[in-house]
Design a protein around this motif. Structure first.
Motif, PDB file in Angstrom:
ATOM      1  N   ALA A  93       1.491  51.317-118.210  1.00  0.00           N
ATOM      2  CA  ALA A  93       2.864  51.692-118.541  1.00  0.00           C
ATOM      3  C   ALA A  93       2.900  52.716-119.660  1.00  0.00           C
ATOM      4  CB  ALA A  93       3.665  50.450-118.937  1.00  0.00           C
ATOM      5  N   SER A  94       1.982  52.598-120.634  1.00  0.00           N
ATOM      6  CA  SER A  94       1.969  53.554-121.745  1.00  0.00           C
ATOM      7  C   SER A  94       0.954  54.673-121.538  1.00  0.00           C
ATOM      8  CB  SER A  94       1.674  52.816-123.064  1.00  0.00           C
ATOM      9  OG  SER A  94       0.447  52.101-122.980  1.00  0.00           O
ATOM     10  N   ASN A  95       0.029  54.502-120.591  1.00  0.00           N
ATOM     11  CA  ASN A  95      -0.969  55.539-120.300  1.00  0.00           C
ATOM     12  C   ASN A  95      -1.194  55.564-118.785  1.00  0.00           C
ATOM     13  OD1 ASN A  95      -3.092  57.319-120.121  1.00  0.00           O
ATOM     14  ND2 ASN A  95      -4.478  56.202-121.482  1.00  0.00           N
ATOM     15  N   PRO A  96      -0.296  56.220-118.039  1.00  0.00           N
ATOM     16  CA  PRO A  96      -0.368  56.182-116.571  1.00  0.00           C
ATOM     17  C   PRO A  96      -1.653  56.776-115.995  1.00  0.00           C
ATOM     18  CG  PRO A  96       1.760  57.026-117.320  1.00  0.00           C
ATOM     19  CD  PRO A  96       0.875  56.981-118.517  1.00  0.00           C
ATOM     20  N   ARG A  97      -2.328  57.634-116.744  1.00  0.00           N
ATOM     21  CA  ARG A  97      -3.560  58.250-116.248  1.00  0.00           C
ATOM     22  C   ARG A  97      -4.798  57.393-116.503  1.00  0.00           C
ATOM     23  NH1 ARG A  97      -3.829  63.504-115.032  1.00  0.00           N
ATOM     24  NH2 ARG A  97      -5.867  63.788-116.034  1.00  0.00           N
ATOM     25  N   LEU A  98      -4.620  56.239-117.132  1.00  0.00           N
ATOM     26  CA  LEU A  98      -5.744  55.388-117.509  1.00  0.00           C
ATOM     27  C   LEU A  98      -6.407  54.768-116.283  1.00  0.00           C
ATOM     28  CD1 LEU A  98      -7.308  54.011-119.889  1.00  0.00           C
ATOM     29  CD2 LEU A  98      -5.683  52.102-119.635  1.00  0.00           C
ATOM     30  N   ILE A  99      -7.721  54.798-116.290  1.00  0.00           N
ATOM     31  CA  ILE A  99      -8.540  54.112-115.282  1.00  0.00           C
ATOM     32  C   ILE A  99      -9.173  52.906-115.966  1.00  0.00           C
ATOM     33  CG2 ILE A  99     -10.605  54.296-113.846  1.00  0.00           C
ATOM     34  CD1 ILE A  99      -9.880  57.360-113.671  1.00  0.00           C
ATOM     35  N   VAL A 100      -8.944  51.729-115.426  1.00  0.00           N
ATOM     36  CA  VAL A 100      -9.449  50.495-116.023  1.00  0.00           C
ATOM     37  C   VAL A 100     -10.492  49.892-115.100  1.00  0.00           C
ATOM     38  CG1 VAL A 100      -8.889  48.199-116.878  1.00  0.00           C
ATOM     39  CG2 VAL A 100      -7.246  50.076-117.179  1.00  0.00           C
ATOM     40  N   ALA A 101     -11.724  49.798-115.583  1.00  0.00           N
ATOM     41  CA  ALA A 101     -12.801  49.157-114.838  1.00  0.00           C
ATOM     42  C   ALA A 101     -12.949  47.732-115.337  1.00  0.00           C
ATOM     43  CB  ALA A 101     -14.109  49.925-115.011  1.00  0.00           C
ATOM     44  N   ARG A 102     -12.645  46.782-114.469  1.00  0.00           N
ATOM     45  CA  ARG A 102     -12.705  45.371-114.828  1.00  0.00           C
ATOM     46  C   ARG A 102     -13.919  44.750-114.142  1.00  0.00           C
ATOM     47  NH1 ARG A 102      -6.801  42.722-115.328  1.00  0.00           N
ATOM     48  NH2 ARG A 102      -8.000  41.698-116.989  1.00  0.00           N
ATOM     49  N   VAL A 103     -14.857  44.302-114.948  1.00  0.00           N
ATOM     50  CA  VAL A 103     -16.116  43.747-114.451  1.00  0.00           C
ATOM     51  C   VAL A 103     -16.094  42.240-114.676  1.00  0.00           C
ATOM     52  CG1 VAL A 103     -18.618  43.749-114.745  1.00  0.00           C
ATOM     53  CG2 VAL A 103     -17.345  45.901-114.944  1.00  0.00           C
ATOM     54  N   SER A 104     -16.354  41.475-113.618  1.00  0.00           N
ATOM     55  CA  SER A 104     -16.322  40.021-113.751  1.00  0.00           C
ATOM     56  C   SER A 104     -17.248  39.399-112.708  1.00  0.00           C
ATOM     57  CB  SER A 104     -14.897  39.481-113.570  1.00  0.00           C
ATOM     58  OG  SER A 104     -14.424  39.770-112.257  1.00  0.00           O
ATOM     59  N   GLY A 105     -17.424  38.091-112.810  1.00  0.00           N
ATOM     60  CA  GLY A 105     -18.322  37.415-111.888  1.00  0.00           C
ATOM     61  C   GLY A 105     -17.814  37.390-110.466  1.00  0.00           C
ATOM     62  N   PHE A 106     -16.515  37.099-110.297  1.00  0.00           N
ATOM     63  CA  PHE A 106     -15.976  36.851-108.962  1.00  0.00           C
ATOM     64  C   PHE A 106     -14.774  37.721-108.628  1.00  0.00           C
ATOM     65  CE2 PHE A 106     -17.776  32.971-110.795  1.00  0.00           C
ATOM     66  CZ  PHE A 106     -18.817  32.736-109.904  1.00  0.00           C
ATOM     67  N   GLY A 107     -14.435  38.675-109.492  1.00  0.00           N
ATOM     68  CA  GLY A 107     -13.280  39.520-109.244  1.00  0.00           C
ATOM     69  C   GLY A 107     -12.034  38.979-109.918  1.00  0.00           C
ATOM     70  N   GLN A 108     -10.980  39.752-109.855  1.00  0.00           N
ATOM     71  CA  GLN A 108      -9.737  39.409-110.548  1.00  0.00           C
ATOM     72  C   GLN A 108      -8.828  38.514-109.728  1.00  0.00           C
ATOM     73  OE1 GLN A 108      -9.243  40.523-113.813  1.00  0.00           O
ATOM     74  NE2 GLN A 108     -11.366  41.225-113.543  1.00  0.00           N
ATOM     75  N   THR A 109      -9.167  38.265-108.456  1.00  0.00           N
ATOM     76  CA  THR A 109      -8.326  37.440-107.587  1.00  0.00           C
ATOM     77  C   THR A 109      -9.189  36.397-106.893  1.00  0.00           C
ATOM     78  OG1 THR A 109      -8.615  38.991-105.742  1.00  0.00           O
ATOM     79  CG2 THR A 109      -6.718  39.349-107.185  1.00  0.00           C
ATOM     80  N   GLY A 110      -8.536  35.490-106.175  1.00  0.00           N
ATOM     81  CA  GLY A 110      -9.250  34.469-105.430  1.00  0.00           C
ATOM     82  C   GLY A 110      -9.452  33.198-106.234  1.00  0.00           C
ATOM     83  N   PRO A 111      -9.817  32.106-105.555  1.00  0.00           N
ATOM     84  CA  PRO A 111      -9.930  30.800-106.237  1.00  0.00           C
ATOM     85  C   PRO A 111     -11.019  30.727-107.291  1.00  0.00           C
ATOM     86  CG  PRO A 111     -10.777  30.675-103.981  1.00  0.00           C
ATOM     87  CD  PRO A 111     -10.095  31.995-104.116  1.00  0.00           C
ATOM     88  N   TYR A 112     -12.005  31.623-107.247  1.00  0.00           N
ATOM     89  CA  TYR A 112     -13.081  31.599-108.230  1.00  0.00           C
ATOM     90  C   TYR A 112     -12.825  32.532-109.413  1.00  0.00           C
ATOM     91  CZ  TYR A 112     -16.205  29.248-104.854  1.00  0.00           C
ATOM     92  OH  TYR A 112     -16.783  28.375-103.977  1.00  0.00           O
ATOM     93  N   ALA A 113     -11.724  33.261-109.415  1.00  0.00           N
ATOM     94  CA  ALA A 113     -11.514  34.327-110.399  1.00  0.00           C
ATOM     95  C   ALA A 113     -11.665  33.848-111.838  1.00  0.00           C
ATOM     96  CB  ALA A 113     -10.143  34.967-110.195  1.00  0.00           C
ATOM     97  N   GLY A 114     -11.180  32.667-112.142  1.00  0.00           N
ATOM     98  CA  GLY A 114     -11.201  32.178-113.512  1.00  0.00           C
ATOM     99  C   GLY A 114     -12.515  31.568-113.954  1.00  0.00           C
ATOM    100  N   ARG A 115     -13.475  31.466-113.055  1.00  0.00           N
ATOM    101  CA  ARG A 115     -14.754  30.859-113.409  1.00  0.00           C
ATOM    102  C   ARG A 115     -15.598  31.805-114.264  1.00  0.00           C
ATOM    103  NH1 ARG A 115     -17.243  27.947-107.972  1.00  0.00           N
ATOM    104  NH2 ARG A 115     -15.474  26.560-107.538  1.00  0.00           N
ATOM    105  N   ALA A 116     -16.437  31.214-115.119  1.00  0.00           N
ATOM    106  CA  ALA A 116     -17.418  32.017-115.839  1.00  0.00           C
ATOM    107  C   ALA A 116     -18.474  32.484-114.842  1.00  0.00           C
ATOM    108  CB  ALA A 116     -18.065  31.185-116.940  1.00  0.00           C
ATOM    109  N   GLY A 117     -18.835  33.753-114.906  1.00  0.00           N
ATOM    110  CA  GLY A 117     -19.767  34.285-113.914  1.00  0.00           C
ATOM    111  C   GLY A 117     -20.831  35.168-114.537  1.00  0.00           C
ATOM    112  N   TYR A 118     -22.022  34.658-114.704  1.00  0.00           N
ATOM    113  CA  TYR A 118     -23.137  35.464-115.188  1.00  0.00           C
ATOM    114  C   TYR A 118     -23.874  36.088-114.012  1.00  0.00           C
ATOM    115  CZ  TYR A 118     -23.101  34.335-120.191  1.00  0.00           C
ATOM    116  OH  TYR A 118     -22.791  34.252-121.513  1.00  0.00           O
ATOM    117  N   GLY A 119     -24.781  37.012-114.336  1.00  0.00           N
ATOM    118  CA  GLY A 119     -25.495  37.737-113.302  1.00  0.00           C
ATOM    119  C   GLY A 119     -26.242  36.842-112.335  1.00  0.00           C
ATOM    120  N   LEU A 120     -26.900  35.805-112.843  1.00  0.00           N
ATOM    121  CA  LEU A 120     -27.687  34.945-111.952  1.00  0.00           C
ATOM    122  C   LEU A 120     -26.818  34.247-110.925  1.00  0.00           C
ATOM    123  CD1 LEU A 120     -28.866  31.662-113.739  1.00  0.00           C
ATOM    124  CD2 LEU A 120     -26.941  33.043-114.506  1.00  0.00           C
TER     125      LEU A 120
END
Length: 399
Positions: A117-144
């Motif tokens: 909203a304040s920076n429309p040109r911003l690209i946000v790379a979100r890195v996580s174990g299981f992604g930002q959606t789905g039933p596992y999204a909130g789980r802690a996710g390490y590489g292994l």
């Protein structure tokens, strides 16, 4: 310090990740010229500053690599003042990298929608174990965990032993590379649309992406790929073979014409016409027998002489490289695959160069990982904070 000629020169990146996946993404962008501002806890910094089997002079040998080409800003994001400063930095950035557990950025009022909203040109790379959606999204996710869920762990190792790991944090590194691909694609799209977007890079999906035909083969035939040690079942010869004096050689001769050259080099040209080995399928069906035959032959050779012999015959082969081999190898030296960088404590430190090589705008290692908060005053001055203001924040433990 080498001049910045990288293709991403002028790109402003804020990195809010820790450990490997997010920071390796920032390392790659920095290698190719981006101005990467790494936000770290001002008290402890990124845990990578303490990681390593050994700590020469009390410092991690990992940090000079994964922290290279970045500017470090100490900033406590748990404080309102810290988050306010982070928002100012992000509002002026092209890219934000973060690898907190999904929901953390939203809790701080810095979810993608709020930032865009304040920076429309911003690209946000979100890195996580299981992604930002789905039933596992909130789980802690390490590489292994990502490596296991993506299918890599199950097929790695010897068949009579539990799943093994690759020896490096391959799941984190693959996710970082996918995040970088997403960022560069989003930058290209921004040229047309004028708007940024969010990249959702999940560990398990980044591993899944390189699993070749594992899923498709099961879907079509019901075959579940299992651990097979140093071979790929049905691909022969392609293995590590013994040499004299306890050394080993890798030989890849699974193509028909290459196998014929290998048979000639072995002094057994008739093998190329033998029904047991004449075709790709036949060699795969008789893989163990063929490997034993080649191993019996290779074990009489010293490694350097065998490499020279097979190279002259046009057979792909090579030694199993360790760090000392890399530093001594002529190919590494000719291509400057390893560079020596000035370090304020170590004096000089060797590390891998920036890859891939670009002919006009190459990447480079311009400096090793910086000290914690080394660039705080410099970076905050760029968003209008005076020396006095930074000193006040420092007194409160915000920076």
């Amino acid at each position: 310090m080498e001049a910045n000629r990288g293709p991403l020169k002028g790109l402003k990146v804020v990195e809010m990740g820790t450990l490997i996946a997010g920071p390796f993404c920032g390392q790659i962008l920095g290698d190719f010229g981006a101005d990467v501002v790494k936000i770290e806890d001002p008290k402890s910094g990124d845990p990578m500053r303490q990681w390593g089997r050994s700590l020469p002079m009390g410092l991690s040998p990992w940090w000079p690599v994964i922290g290279r080409n970045k500017r470090s800003v100490g900033l406590d994001l748990r404080t309102p003042e810290g988050r306010e400063i982070a928002r100012k930095l992000i509002d002026q950035a092209d890219v934000l990298i973060e690898n907190f557990r999904p929901g953390a950025m939203e809790k701080w009022g810095m979810g993608y929608e709020a930032l865009a909203a304040s920076n429309p040109r911003l690209i946000v790379a979100r890195v996580s174990g299981f992604g930002q959606t789905g039933p596992y999204a909130g789980r802690a996710g390490y590489g292994l965990i990502g490596e296991a869920m993506g299918g890599l762990r199950h097929i790695t190792g010897e068949p009579d032993r539990p799943p093994a790991r690759a020896g490096i944090s391959i799941g984190d590194s693959l996710t970082a590379m996918h995040a970088v691909m997403g960022i560069t694609m989003a930058l290209h799209a921004r040229e047309r649309t004028g708007r940024g977007q969010m990249i959702d890079a999940a560990l398990y999906e980044s591993v899944l992406a390189v699993m070749e035909n594992l899923v498709t083969e099961y879907d079509l035939t019901g075959y579940v790929r299992e651990r097979s040690g140093s071979i790929l079942p049905g691909i022969a010869p392609s293995n590590v073979y013994p040499c004299a004096e306890g050394e080993m050689i890798l030989i890849g001769g699974n193509g028909d014409t290459v196998f014929a050259r290998l048979a000639e080099a072995m002094g057994r040209p008739e093998l190329a016409a033998d029904p047991r080995y004449a075709t790709h399928a036949a060699r795969g069906a008789n893989q163990q027998e063929l490997d034993e035959l080649i191993g019996a032959w290779s074990s009489d050779w010293k490694l350097p002489e065998l490499i020279e012999h097979l190279e002259a015959a046009g057979v792909p082969c090579g030694r199993v490289f360790r760090a000392p081999d890399m530093l001594e190898n002529e190919q590494y030296q000719a291509r400057q695959a390893i560079v020596e960088v000035d370090h304020p404590v170590f004096g000089k430190v060797k590390m891998q160069n920036a890859f891939p090589k670009l002919s006009e705008t190459p990447g480079a290692v311009r400096w090793p990982g910086p000290g914690l908060g080394e660039h705080t005053e410099e970076v905050l001055a760029e968003i209008g904070l005076s020396t006095e203001a930074v000193a006040g924040l420092r007194a409160k433990g915000v920076v």
